[in-house]
Structure formats: structure tokens, C-alpha cells
Design a protein around this motif. Structure first.
Motif, PDB file in Angstrom:
ATOM      1  N   THR A  96       0.839  -1.192   0.000  1.00 55.63           N
ATOM      2  CA  THR A  96       0.000   0.000   0.000  1.00 55.63           C
ATOM      3  C   THR A  96       0.876   1.243   0.000  1.00 55.63           C
ATOM      4  O   THR A  96       1.678   1.450   0.911  1.00 55.63           O
ATOM      5  N   LEU A  97       0.699   2.084  -1.030  1.00 51.74           N
ATOM      6  CA  LEU A  97       1.454   3.331  -1.115  1.00 51.74           C
ATOM      7  C   LEU A  97       0.603   4.542  -0.773  1.00 51.74           C
ATOM      8  O   LEU A  97       1.118   5.539  -0.275  1.00 51.74           O
ATOM      9  N   PHE A  98      -0.700   4.474  -1.056  1.00 53.23           N
ATOM     10  CA  PHE A  98      -1.608   5.574  -0.761  1.00 53.23           C
ATOM     11  C   PHE A  98      -2.885   5.001  -0.163  1.00 53.23           C
ATOM     12  O   PHE A  98      -3.310   3.901  -0.526  1.00 53.23           O
ATOM     13  N   PRO A 122      -0.200   9.598   0.977  1.00 46.20           N
ATOM     14  CA  PRO A 122       0.863   8.581   0.964  1.00 46.20           C
ATOM     15  C   PRO A 122       1.040   7.919   2.319  1.00 46.20           C
ATOM     16  O   PRO A 122       0.900   8.555   3.363  1.00 46.20           O
ATOM     17  N   VAL A 123       1.330   6.635   2.272  1.00 46.74           N
ATOM     18  CA  VAL A 123       1.717   5.900   3.475  1.00 46.74           C
ATOM     19  C   VAL A 123       3.228   6.023   3.558  1.00 46.74           C
ATOM     20  O   VAL A 123       3.969   5.285   2.921  1.00 46.74           O
ATOM     21  N   ALA A 141      10.238   2.939   2.010  1.00 46.79           N
ATOM     22  CA  ALA A 141      10.932   1.662   1.846  1.00 46.79           C
ATOM     23  C   ALA A 141      11.100   1.308   0.378  1.00 46.79           C
ATOM     24  O   ALA A 141      12.129   0.780  -0.041  1.00 46.79           O
ATOM     25  N   VAL A 142      10.067   1.612  -0.440  1.00 49.93           N
ATOM     26  CA  VAL A 142      10.172   1.347  -1.872  1.00 49.93           C
ATOM     27  C   VAL A 142      11.167   2.296  -2.520  1.00 49.93           C
ATOM     28  O   VAL A 142      11.977   1.914  -3.357  1.00 49.93           O
ATOM     29  N   SER A 143      11.140   3.575  -2.111  1.00 51.70           N
ATOM     30  CA  SER A 143      11.982   4.582  -2.741  1.00 51.70           C
ATOM     31  C   SER A 143      13.463   4.341  -2.502  1.00 51.70           C
ATOM     32  O   SER A 143      14.299   4.675  -3.341  1.00 51.70           O
ATOM     33  N   GLN A 144      13.815   3.777  -1.352  1.00 45.38           N
ATOM     34  CA  GLN A 144      15.215   3.623  -1.005  1.00 45.38           C
ATOM     35  C   GLN A 144      15.973   2.723  -1.970  1.00 45.38           C
ATOM     36  O   GLN A 144      17.200   2.728  -1.986  1.00 45.38           O
ATOM     37  N   ASN A 192       8.490   9.740  -4.243  1.00 47.23           N
ATOM     38  CA  ASN A 192       7.428   9.286  -3.348  1.00 47.23           C
ATOM     39  C   ASN A 192       6.962   7.922  -3.832  1.00 47.23           C
ATOM     40  O   ASN A 192       6.200   7.816  -4.783  1.00 47.23           O
ATOM     41  N   GLY A 193       7.463   6.878  -3.180  1.00 47.94           N
ATOM     42  CA  GLY A 193       7.152   5.539  -3.666  1.00 47.94           C
ATOM     43  C   GLY A 193       7.766   5.347  -5.035  1.00 47.94           C
ATOM     44  O   GLY A 193       8.970   5.476  -5.215  1.00 47.94           O
TER      45      GLY A 193
END
Length: 264
Positions: free
Chosen positions: A114-116, A139-140, A146-149, A201-202
């Protein structure tokens, strides 16, 4: 001997038939009206979603004494279309009470994450008196981060531009790095080096927006550098396949393909 069989008057038959139909109608269970919840899903800020993003919308009963939100209807559809995203959910009217409380919930998922998500109640049906809801997703942060990293602080070297593989060339290949320190993107286009800002963002990504400094004119590869910088400026989404990074525009079309490589 003639046997006389009495016959009923036609009016008597009609009365008997009408009574039977009336009794049948009274005995038949009443059918609950069909209900439909419609509305739109938008985002707190302009958001580019990856092509594999899915929008899940549900109508839940939030009036239960045990506090459990019981789902009445749920739908899932691609979330990569034009925003705001539209939805329509049929609801079984037999499960809706006049004084009940029912809410629309929505979330955007990418590969099960879940991103949003909506963060407040949007009441419909029951005592709300409405069957429409225009929801806003936010946004969550923890999951989006975690996804962006995965793509930050990595040196991404260009291997394909507009679907055309880059031939090997002497010297340093075009590349960029998203530096978490100061949220700065550093770019080498083959001749010029640039530093700008980025927003991640994600799986939504924007960089090199706004005015840029005048580029130094190079003897060769100038057209490729301009095309590379244009691809970065029009990027709004990204996906990864192993050690390769695909940059996508707002429609989900690939504008560049890069590979994670250490500095020479």
C-alpha cells in the motif's frame, strides 16, 4: 340419464383468480432495491503512479457493535488512468440498514504494498442519505520510503535511450545519482555536469524540473546529452528489474533504461 354438472359463473372464477394472485403477492418476499455507490479518488498532491498500480475501493459497514468494519462491496482496477480516478460499486441492499453507518475506503497498491490510502471516513448509504463519495488518498510514508530507497544513492548509468541501446563509447557514460543528502540529483550527460533537486514518493519520481543553467557546447554527443536530459525532465515514474532501472513518463512509456554500476 343426464347428469348435470353445475358450473360457476365467470365472475366467480375471476374473483377466485384475483384472490389467489393477491395471496401470492403477499407471500412473496420483498426484494431489496439495488444500490450503487459511485465517486472519485484523487490525491493530496499531483501524483504519477506506476503502470502496475491498482486502486482498491470498498464500502464497509462501520456501525457494528464489535467495532469490526465489515466489507459490503469491493472493486479493484488499474490506477494508472487520468485523475481523478472514477469508481462504481454495486451494493446488496439487503445488507444496508436505514440507520446504519457505511464508509468508502480506498488504497493504491503496487505489488501488494500500500502506497496511498484514505485516512478518514467518507460516509455513504444508511443515515448519510448519499450514495456518492469523492475520496482523497494520502501517501503511506513508511512504506513509500521503503520502496523509494531502492534507487537512491546509486550510480545509474544510461544503457538505452528512447528504446535505442547506447553504443560503447570511450570515457564516462551518461549517468545520474539521487543523493538523499539534500535531496539533490547529480547528472553527467556525457559533456556537462548538472545538479538539481528531485522528489521521490514511492514509485513516483520527478527531477530536474524548472530552469537549468546554460549547457557547454561539446564537439560530440551533444544531441544524446540533450535527449538524456529531456528524458530525465519528463520522468514521472520508475520500475526496477534486477539491477536495471526503467524511467517512465506520465503515460507509463519508457524514456530511458539505466543500470546500477559503481564509479570507475
Amino acid at each position: 340419464m343426464n347428469t348435470h354438472i353445475p358450473t360457476r359463473h365467470p365472475l366467480a372464477w375471476l374473483c377466485a383468480l384475483g384472490a389467489a394472485l393477491l395471496l401470492g403477492a403477499c407471500a412473496a418476499p420483498s426484494r431489496a432495491p439495488a444500490l450503487t455507490v459511485t465517486g472519485s479518488a484523487s490525491f493530496e498532491a499531483a501524483t504519477a503512479l506506476p503502470p502496475n498500480a491498482m486502486l482498491e475501493v470498498s464500502v464497509v459497514d462501520v456501525s457494528r457493535a464489535d467495532g469490526h468494519a465489515f466489507p459490503l462491496a469491493r472493486s479493484m482496477a488499474p490506477a494508472s488512468g487520468p485523475q481523478p480516478l472514477r469508481f462504481s460499486l454495486p451494493v446488496d441492499g439487503r445488507q444496508v440498514q436505514e440507520r446504519g453507518s457505511y464508509s468508502v475506503r480506498a488504497e493504491v497498491l503496487v505489488e501488494g504494498k500500500t502506497l496511498f490510502v484514505t485516512d478518514r471516513a467518507y460516509l455513504v448509504l444508511g443515515h448519510s442519505g448519499t450514495s456518492t463519495a469523492d475520496v482523497v488518498l494520502r501517501p503511506v510514508d513508511t512504506r513509500a520510503a521503503a520502496v523509494s530507497q531502492k534507487i537512491e544513492n546509486v550510480r545509474w548509468v544510461l544503457v538505452s535511450l528512447d528504446g535505442q541501446p547506447l553504443p560503447p563509447t570511450p570515457g564516462d557514460m551518461p549517468h545520474f545519482t539521487l543523493n538523499t543528502s539534500g535531496l539533490r540529483v547529480t547528472v553527467f550527460g556525457g559533456c556537462n555536469e548538472l545538479v538539481g533537486t528531485y522528489r521521490l514518493n514511492g514509485q513516483a519520481l520527478e527531477m530536474l524540473r524548472g530552469p537549468r543553467r546554460q549547457l557547454q557546447v561539446c564537439a560530440q554527443d551533444m544531441e544524446r546529452e540533450r535527449a538524456f536530459l529531456f528524458a530525465l525532465a519528463t520522468t514521472e515514474q520508475w520500475t526496477m528489474e534486477g539491477q536495471r532501472l526503467r524511467l517512465l513518463d506520465r503515460l507509463g512509456a519508457q524514456v530511458a533504461l539505466l543500470e546500477a554500476r559503481p564509479a570507475p
